[in-house]
Scaffold this motif. Structure first.
Motif, short mmCIF file in Angstrom:
data_model
loop_
_atom_site.label_atom_id
_atom_site.label_comp_id
_atom_site.label_asym_id
_atom_site.label_seq_id
_atom_site.Cartn_x
_atom_site.Cartn_y
_atom_site.Cartn_z
N LEU A 125 0.81 -1.22 0.00
CA LEU A 125 0.00 0.00 0.00
C LEU A 125 0.84 1.27 0.00
O LEU A 125 0.32 2.36 -0.23
CB LEU A 125 -0.94 0.01 1.20
CG LEU A 125 -1.88 -1.18 1.35
CD1 LEU A 125 -2.79 -0.99 2.55
CD2 LEU A 125 -2.68 -1.42 0.08
N SER A 126 2.14 1.16 0.22
CA SER A 126 2.98 2.35 0.41
C SER A 126 3.05 3.26 -0.82
O SER A 126 3.31 4.45 -0.66
CB SER A 126 4.39 1.94 0.84
OG SER A 126 5.07 1.30 -0.22
N THR A 127 2.84 2.74 -1.99
CA THR A 127 2.90 3.55 -3.21
C THR A 127 1.55 3.60 -3.92
O THR A 127 1.47 3.79 -5.13
CB THR A 127 3.96 2.99 -4.18
OG1 THR A 127 3.61 1.63 -4.50
CG2 THR A 127 5.35 3.05 -3.57
N ARG A 128 0.50 3.42 -3.14
CA ARG A 128 -0.85 3.36 -3.71
C ARG A 128 -1.80 4.29 -2.96
O ARG A 128 -1.57 4.65 -1.82
CB ARG A 128 -1.37 1.93 -3.65
CG ARG A 128 -0.55 1.00 -4.51
CD ARG A 128 -0.98 -0.44 -4.37
NE ARG A 128 -0.16 -1.28 -5.21
CZ ARG A 128 -0.37 -1.50 -6.50
NH1 ARG A 128 -1.41 -0.94 -7.10
NH2 ARG A 128 0.43 -2.26 -7.19
N VAL A 129 -2.88 4.63 -3.64
CA VAL A 129 -3.89 5.54 -3.10
C VAL A 129 -5.26 4.88 -3.22
O VAL A 129 -5.60 4.31 -4.26
CB VAL A 129 -3.89 6.87 -3.88
CG1 VAL A 129 -5.03 7.78 -3.43
CG2 VAL A 129 -2.56 7.58 -3.74
N ALA A 130 -6.04 4.98 -2.15
CA ALA A 130 -7.44 4.56 -2.17
C ALA A 130 -8.31 5.80 -2.29
O ALA A 130 -7.92 6.89 -1.85
CB ALA A 130 -7.79 3.79 -0.90
N LEU A 131 -9.49 5.64 -2.87
CA LEU A 131 -10.42 6.75 -3.05
C LEU A 131 -11.79 6.38 -2.52
O LEU A 131 -12.21 5.23 -2.63
CB LEU A 131 -10.56 7.10 -4.54
CG LEU A 131 -9.29 7.47 -5.28
CD1 LEU A 131 -9.55 7.49 -6.78
CD2 LEU A 131 -8.76 8.80 -4.80
N TYR A 132 -12.49 7.36 -1.96
CA TYR A 132 -13.89 7.17 -1.61
C TYR A 132 -14.69 7.23 -2.91
O TYR A 132 -14.78 8.30 -3.53
CB TYR A 132 -14.38 8.27 -0.67
CG TYR A 132 -13.82 8.19 0.73
CD1 TYR A 132 -14.32 7.26 1.63
CD2 TYR A 132 -12.81 9.05 1.15
CE1 TYR A 132 -13.83 7.18 2.92
CE2 TYR A 132 -12.31 8.98 2.44
CZ TYR A 132 -12.83 8.05 3.31
OH TYR A 132 -12.34 7.97 4.60
N PRO A 133 -15.28 6.13 -3.35
CA PRO A 133 -15.97 6.15 -4.64
C PRO A 133 -17.17 7.10 -4.67
O PRO A 133 -17.47 7.68 -5.72
CB PRO A 133 -16.40 4.70 -4.85
CG PRO A 133 -16.34 4.06 -3.52
CD PRO A 133 -15.31 4.81 -2.73
N GLY A 134 -17.80 7.34 -3.53
CA GLY A 134 -18.95 8.24 -3.48
C GLY A 134 -18.59 9.70 -3.67
O GLY A 134 -19.45 10.54 -3.90
N ARG A 135 -17.29 10.02 -3.60
CA ARG A 135 -16.84 11.40 -3.78
C ARG A 135 -16.32 11.66 -5.20
O ARG A 135 -15.94 12.77 -5.52
CB ARG A 135 -15.78 11.75 -2.75
CG ARG A 135 -16.32 11.65 -1.32
CD ARG A 135 -15.29 12.05 -0.31
NE ARG A 135 -15.74 11.67 1.04
CZ ARG A 135 -15.00 11.82 2.12
NH1 ARG A 135 -13.79 12.33 2.03
NH2 ARG A 135 -15.46 11.45 3.30
N MET A 136 -16.29 10.60 -6.00
CA MET A 136 -15.87 10.73 -7.39
C MET A 136 -17.11 10.81 -8.29
O MET A 136 -18.21 10.47 -7.87
CB MET A 136 -15.03 9.50 -7.80
CG MET A 136 -13.79 9.25 -6.96
SD MET A 136 -12.53 10.53 -7.10
CE MET A 136 -12.68 11.35 -5.50
N ASP A 137 -16.93 11.25 -9.54
CA ASP A 137 -18.05 11.18 -10.50
C ASP A 137 -18.44 9.73 -10.70
O ASP A 137 -19.62 9.39 -10.72
CB ASP A 137 -17.66 11.79 -11.85
CG ASP A 137 -17.48 13.28 -11.80
OD1 ASP A 137 -17.84 13.92 -10.79
OD2 ASP A 137 -16.93 13.83 -12.79
N SER A 138 -17.42 8.88 -10.89
CA SER A 138 -17.67 7.45 -11.03
C SER A 138 -16.37 6.68 -10.82
O SER A 138 -15.28 7.20 -11.05
CB SER A 138 -18.26 7.10 -12.41
OG SER A 138 -17.31 7.36 -13.43
N CYS A 139 -16.53 5.45 -10.39
CA CYS A 139 -15.44 4.47 -10.29
C CYS A 139 -15.98 3.21 -10.94
O CYS A 139 -17.13 2.83 -10.70
CB CYS A 139 -15.06 4.19 -8.84
SG CYS A 139 -14.40 5.61 -7.94
#
Length: 175
Positions: A125-139
């Motif tokens: 996980l050290s070189t990766r990013v997670a995103l909250y899908p509800g805060r994006m237009d779409s995932c």
């Protein structure tokens, strides 16, 4: 005698939904969580722009939670991930740092996070990013639009291949 499930915010562990063919139940996921490499195509859009498109994701699987997808930092164009102050702590993964996610005129505050110095077992996980899908237009995962996990703390990605019930909504704090 006080019963745990009668306290505010607590409820009994739910009965898991039975997975169909090609599905998995979040109740079969481990605790502590595990990191699993994935080759699915993951596409994220914000502000009308594609901000990530990769087949090099990993997902974190934890009992009662939909998977959280972590994408390589280099899958994002420069300027999309803007570090912000503050952190949180996960008993398994360590200290999380946050990003505002920016695309065009759209800013999704603290919508991404990373573990720059994760606990043993979570080094991927050290070189990766997670995103909250509800805060994006779409995932999307392999062309299927993701539904976000309920609540404002967890960042699970729900597809038709995942069955619950899922932690995060009202009354699930005690699961």
């Amino acid at each position: 005698m006080i019963r745990r499930h009668s306290l505010p915010g607590f409820s009994r562990r739910p009965r898991p939904d039975k997975p169909g063919a090609g599905q998995e139940s979040v109740w079969d996921y481990p605790r502590p969580p595990k990191v699993e490499p994935r080759a699915e195509r993951v596409v994220v859009r914000l502000g009308g722009q594609t901000i990530a498109d990769t087949t090099d994701a990993v997902r974190v699987l934890e009992t009662s939670h939909p998977p959280v997808y972590y994408l390589p930092v280099d899958a994002f164009p420069p300027g999309v991930l803007v570090p912000v102050k503050g952190s949180t702590f996960c008993e398994f993964k360590g200290e999380a740092r946050y990003f505002d996610v920016v695309a065009g005129a759209v800013v999704a505050p603290r919508a991404g996070w990373t573990y720059p110095d994760p606990a043993p077992g979570f080094e991927d996980l050290s070189t990766r990013v997670a995103l909250y899908p509800g805060r994006m237009d779409s995932c999307e995962v392999d062309g299927e639009r993701v539904t976000s996990q309920e609540g404002d703390f967890y960042g699970g990605w729900i597809t038709s291949r995942i069955v619950g019930p899922f932690k995060g909504g009202p009354g699930t704090a005690g699961w």
